[in-house]
Design a protein around this motif. Structure first.
Motif, mmCIF file in Angstrom:
data_model
loop_
_atom_site.group_PDB
_atom_site.id
_atom_site.type_symbol
_atom_site.label_atom_id
_atom_site.label_comp_id
_atom_site.label_asym_id
_atom_site.label_seq_id
_atom_site.Cartn_x
_atom_site.Cartn_y
_atom_site.Cartn_z
ATOM 1 N N TRP A 76 0.826 -1.207 0.000
ATOM 2 C CA TRP A 76 0.000 0.000 0.000
ATOM 3 C C TRP A 76 0.863 1.261 0.000
ATOM 4 O O TRP A 76 0.526 2.250 -0.655
ATOM 5 C CB TRP A 76 -0.915 0.010 1.221
ATOM 6 C CG TRP A 76 -2.214 -0.697 1.032
ATOM 7 C CD1 TRP A 76 -2.650 -1.836 1.639
ATOM 8 C CD2 TRP A 76 -3.292 -0.293 0.178
ATOM 9 N NE1 TRP A 76 -3.896 -2.189 1.214
ATOM 10 C CE2 TRP A 76 -4.329 -1.251 0.317
ATOM 11 C CE3 TRP A 76 -3.489 0.773 -0.698
ATOM 12 C CZ2 TRP A 76 -5.537 -1.174 -0.376
ATOM 13 C CZ3 TRP A 76 -4.691 0.854 -1.394
ATOM 14 C CH2 TRP A 76 -5.699 -0.101 -1.241
ATOM 15 N N SER A 77 1.950 1.248 0.732
ATOM 16 C CA SER A 77 2.806 2.434 0.827
ATOM 17 C C SER A 77 3.310 2.858 -0.546
ATOM 18 O O SER A 77 3.290 4.043 -0.898
ATOM 19 C CB SER A 77 3.979 2.154 1.763
ATOM 20 O OG SER A 77 4.856 3.264 1.803
ATOM 21 N N THR A 78 3.749 1.883 -1.335
ATOM 22 C CA THR A 78 4.257 2.178 -2.677
ATOM 23 C C THR A 78 3.157 2.707 -3.582
ATOM 24 O O THR A 78 3.326 3.707 -4.285
ATOM 25 C CB THR A 78 4.869 0.909 -3.288
ATOM 26 O OG1 THR A 78 5.999 0.513 -2.510
ATOM 27 C CG2 THR A 78 5.301 1.155 -4.723
ATOM 28 N N MET A 79 2.012 2.029 -3.558
ATOM 29 C CA MET A 79 0.919 2.443 -4.429
ATOM 30 C C MET A 79 0.417 3.836 -4.076
ATOM 31 O O MET A 79 0.170 4.671 -4.961
ATOM 32 C CB MET A 79 -0.226 1.437 -4.331
ATOM 33 C CG MET A 79 -1.383 1.751 -5.265
ATOM 34 S SD MET A 79 -2.634 0.458 -5.261
ATOM 35 C CE MET A 79 -3.797 1.152 -6.451
ATOM 36 N N LEU A 80 0.285 4.115 -2.790
ATOM 37 C CA LEU A 80 -0.234 5.414 -2.370
ATOM 38 C C LEU A 80 0.785 6.523 -2.564
ATOM 39 O O LEU A 80 0.420 7.682 -2.767
ATOM 40 C CB LEU A 80 -0.689 5.349 -0.913
ATOM 41 C CG LEU A 80 -1.892 4.424 -0.678
ATOM 42 C CD1 LEU A 80 -2.224 4.340 0.807
ATOM 43 C CD2 LEU A 80 -3.100 4.908 -1.470
#
Length: 264
Positions: A76-80
């Motif tokens: 999630w961190s990368t996508m967001l």
């Protein structure tokens, strides 16, 4: 040239304000420009953030290096992070185009002449336009965050944790803050009597924001503060400059509409 009929000073002003909001709301709901701009922003951010995640999963070092995600993992961190980067610029462009249309369309098409015969003051009319624009931005913000969330779920990331939820909320807030940042667009569309001056100022806002960010002096600049806050998860203090600047330009826009004259 004529300044038109002065608005009533009676207690019925509240009635005129509600009438102006209702009228501008109907225009917004019927506008394919606003619908299309909001949809393009929401879908575009979701697709590009999903592409960021796919690039990390594929191990494409060239792509991840360009995105500044060399050591990133597919979570999630990368996508967001990708979604926030896209939203920082795209939301300003979308909000500027939407506001330029909202304020400048009637001026460009000449239908503003009909407002001079109405009991609703022109200042009230444009204030209603600015409020409707913020409502549009809020709904668009929810759509952006919702589609990014849906994309993450479809890609198998599972439910977001507290940190990811906070990042999603910052993305939504960034869209609304961008609508405040582009308030100079309304003034430019008014003075230039059309959409193109407003769009030109939108591009100018983006350029100024980029220059200030690269120069490292953007933290307290209203045009830069929202993106700096969202991208770096920094202190929210500089965001106080955003509504102040927005109110200044909104007041200038209202004043210009009050002084608007018909051009023979």
């Amino acid at each position: 040239m004529s300044r038109g009929v002065a608005p009533s000073s009676s207690p019925a002003r509240g009635v005129w304000w509600r009438a102006a909001l209702a009228a501008e709301g109907r225009k917004a709901r019927a506008s394919r420009t606003l619908q299309g701009t909001g949809l393009l922003l929401a879908v575009g951010v979701a697709v590009l953030s999903a592409t960021t995640l796919a690039a990390v999963r594929s191990g494409r070092a060239d792509l991840t290096a360009k995105l500044g995600l060399t050591d990133a993992v597919a979570d999630w961190s990368t996508m967001l992070s990708g979604a926030t980067q896209v939203t920082a610029a795209a939301s300003v462009l979308a909000a500027g185009v939407a506001l330029s249309w909202t304020v400048g369309r009637e001026l460009a098409e000449g239908t503003v002449a009909g407002l001079f015969a109405l009991p609703v003051g022109r200042g009230t009319t444009v204030a209603a336009k600015l409020v409707v624009h913020l409502v549009w931005a809020t709904l668009t913000a929810l759509a952006v965050a919702g589609l990014v969330l849906l994309a993450g779920l479809v890609l198998g990331l599972g439910l977001p944790d507290a940190a990811a939820t906070g990042a999603l909320l910052r993305i939504a807030a960034l869209v609304v803050l961008s609508a405040l940042v582009v308030q100079p667009v309304a003034w430019a569309a008014t003075l230039g009597r059309g959409l193109l001056p407003g769009i030109a100022v939108t591009v100018g806002v983006l350029v100024v924001a980029q220059v200030c960010a690269l120069a490292g002096v953007g933290t307290w600049v209203p045009f830069v503060a929202p993106a700096a806050w969202a991208l770096e998860a920094g202190p929210a203090g500089p965001l106080a400059t955003v509504p102040v600047a927005a109110l200044v330009f909104a007041a200038a826009t209202v004043r210009s509409w009050q002084r608007l004259e018909l051009v023979a």
